[in-house]
Design a protein around this motif. Sequence first.
Motif, mmCIF file in Angstrom:
data_model
loop_
_atom_site.group_PDB
_atom_site.id
_atom_site.type_symbol
_atom_site.label_atom_id
_atom_site.label_comp_id
_atom_site.label_asym_id
_atom_site.label_seq_id
_atom_site.Cartn_x
_atom_site.Cartn_y
_atom_site.Cartn_z
ATOM 1 N N GLY A 44 -83.323 -62.125 -11.397
ATOM 2 C CA GLY A 44 -82.150 -62.746 -11.982
ATOM 3 C C GLY A 44 -81.433 -61.754 -12.874
ATOM 4 N N ILE A 45 -80.133 -61.767 -12.773
ATOM 5 C CA ILE A 45 -79.321 -60.876 -13.602
ATOM 6 C C ILE A 45 -78.290 -61.740 -14.317
ATOM 7 N N VAL A 46 -78.188 -61.564 -15.610
ATOM 8 C CA VAL A 46 -77.219 -62.322 -16.398
ATOM 9 C C VAL A 46 -76.289 -61.335 -17.081
ATOM 10 N N ILE A 47 -75.007 -61.545 -16.915
ATOM 11 C CA ILE A 47 -73.994 -60.713 -17.571
ATOM 12 C C ILE A 47 -73.610 -61.396 -18.881
ATOM 13 N N LEU A 48 -73.585 -60.648 -19.957
ATOM 14 C CA LEU A 48 -73.176 -61.157 -21.255
ATOM 15 C C LEU A 48 -71.834 -61.864 -21.109
ATOM 16 N N ALA A 49 -71.695 -63.032 -21.682
ATOM 17 C CA ALA A 49 -70.497 -63.863 -21.506
ATOM 18 C C ALA A 49 -69.205 -63.094 -21.779
ATOM 19 N N SER A 50 -69.192 -62.269 -22.798
ATOM 20 C CA SER A 50 -67.975 -61.531 -23.144
ATOM 21 C C SER A 50 -67.636 -60.444 -22.115
ATOM 22 N N GLU A 51 -68.585 -60.100 -21.243
ATOM 23 C CA GLU A 51 -68.371 -59.053 -20.240
ATOM 24 C C GLU A 51 -68.147 -59.607 -18.838
ATOM 25 N N ARG A 52 -68.184 -60.915 -18.701
ATOM 26 C CA ARG A 52 -67.980 -61.526 -17.387
ATOM 27 C C ARG A 52 -66.523 -61.398 -16.961
ATOM 28 N N GLY A 53 -66.322 -61.409 -15.658
ATOM 29 C CA GLY A 53 -64.969 -61.303 -15.120
ATOM 30 C C GLY A 53 -64.467 -59.873 -15.023
ATOM 31 N N LYS A 54 -65.350 -58.907 -15.223
ATOM 32 C CA LYS A 54 -64.965 -57.491 -15.178
ATOM 33 C C LYS A 54 -65.513 -56.792 -13.935
ATOM 34 N N ALA A 55 -65.988 -57.563 -12.972
ATOM 35 C CA ALA A 55 -66.482 -57.078 -11.676
ATOM 36 C C ALA A 55 -67.819 -56.355 -11.755
ATOM 37 N N TYR A 56 -68.544 -56.453 -12.864
ATOM 38 C CA TYR A 56 -69.845 -55.805 -12.960
ATOM 39 C C TYR A 56 -70.836 -56.382 -11.962
ATOM 40 N N GLY A 57 -70.820 -57.684 -11.776
ATOM 41 C CA GLY A 57 -71.740 -58.319 -10.838
ATOM 42 C C GLY A 57 -71.508 -57.843 -9.418
ATOM 43 N N LYS A 58 -70.251 -57.795 -9.012
ATOM 44 C CA LYS A 58 -69.919 -57.334 -7.656
ATOM 45 C C LYS A 58 -70.288 -55.860 -7.496
ATOM 46 N N GLU A 59 -69.963 -55.047 -8.481
ATOM 47 C CA GLU A 59 -70.289 -53.625 -8.418
ATOM 48 C C GLU A 59 -71.797 -53.418 -8.330
ATOM 49 N N GLY A 60 -72.537 -54.167 -9.111
ATOM 50 C CA GLY A 60 -73.992 -54.045 -9.086
ATOM 51 C C GLY A 60 -74.576 -54.457 -7.747
ATOM 52 N N LEU A 61 -74.057 -55.527 -7.176
ATOM 53 C CA LEU A 61 -74.535 -55.990 -5.880
ATOM 54 C C LEU A 61 -74.189 -54.992 -4.772
ATOM 55 N N GLU A 62 -73.012 -54.380 -4.863
ATOM 56 C CA GLU A 62 -72.639 -53.346 -3.895
ATOM 57 C C GLU A 62 -73.543 -52.118 -4.032
ATOM 58 N N LEU A 63 -73.858 -51.725 -5.250
ATOM 59 C CA LEU A 63 -74.757 -50.586 -5.450
ATOM 60 C C LEU A 63 -76.151 -50.883 -4.893
ATOM 61 N N LEU A 64 -76.623 -52.107 -5.093
ATOM 62 C CA LEU A 64 -77.910 -52.507 -4.544
ATOM 63 C C LEU A 64 -77.891 -52.435 -3.019
ATOM 64 N N ALA A 65 -76.848 -52.970 -2.404
ATOM 65 C CA ALA A 65 -76.741 -52.943 -0.938
ATOM 66 C C ALA A 65 -76.634 -51.512 -0.429
ATOM 67 N N ASP A 66 -75.814 -50.698 -1.083
ATOM 68 C CA ASP A 66 -75.687 -49.294 -0.679
ATOM 69 C C ASP A 66 -77.043 -48.605 -0.686
ATOM 70 N N ARG A 67 -77.768 -48.765 -1.762
ATOM 71 C CA ARG A 67 -79.075 -48.092 -1.897
ATOM 72 C C ARG A 67 -80.080 -48.631 -0.882
ATOM 73 N N ALA A 68 -80.092 -49.937 -0.703
ATOM 74 C CA ALA A 68 -81.036 -50.543 0.234
ATOM 75 C C ALA A 68 -80.778 -50.092 1.663
ATOM 76 N N PHE A 69 -79.514 -50.060 2.056
ATOM 77 C CA PHE A 69 -79.155 -49.771 3.442
ATOM 78 C C PHE A 69 -79.096 -48.279 3.753
ATOM 79 N N LYS A 70 -78.902 -47.440 2.750
ATOM 80 C CA LYS A 70 -78.782 -45.996 2.975
ATOM 81 C C LYS A 70 -80.095 -45.299 2.633
ATOM 82 N N GLY A 71 -80.970 -45.198 3.588
ATOM 83 C CA GLY A 71 -82.148 -44.379 3.371
ATOM 84 C C GLY A 71 -83.426 -45.098 3.027
ATOM 85 N N HIS A 72 -83.403 -46.407 2.937
ATOM 86 C CA HIS A 72 -84.639 -47.116 2.643
ATOM 87 C C HIS A 72 -85.112 -47.941 3.835
ATOM 88 N N GLY A 73 -84.419 -47.850 4.947
ATOM 89 C CA GLY A 73 -84.836 -48.543 6.154
ATOM 90 C C GLY A 73 -84.640 -50.046 6.128
#
Length: 97
Positions: A2-31
């Motif tokens: 579970g990942i929780v973004i501090l309320a004052s930082e929500r709506g700044k695309a951090y969640g989407k960016e983090g999920l994209e980074l996770l997918a990139d890392r998972a799919f590129k080189g980890h099989g």
Amino acid sequence: MGIVILASERGKAYGKEGLELLADRAFKGHGITRLHNSFEKTRKAAYEIHKAVGFKDMETEDQDFYHLILTKADYFPNNLDRDSRSTKKNLRKNFKN
């Protein structure tokens, strides 16, 4: 996980960016060829973020949880690397400031 973004930082695309980074890392080189996530249907923002990254709804009889899947083929259609629109470059630039 579970990942929780501090309320004052929500709506700044951090969640989407983090999920994209996770997918990139998972799919590129980890099989890894697919990612799956399930969470309560009360988490509408999380659902929208997953859909924006490319996750698709899975067929299920569960009325209380979203069940989502993202395949490597869907994330990188036509074998195109998502780096051209990935947020990683923006993240690196932002951390330099």
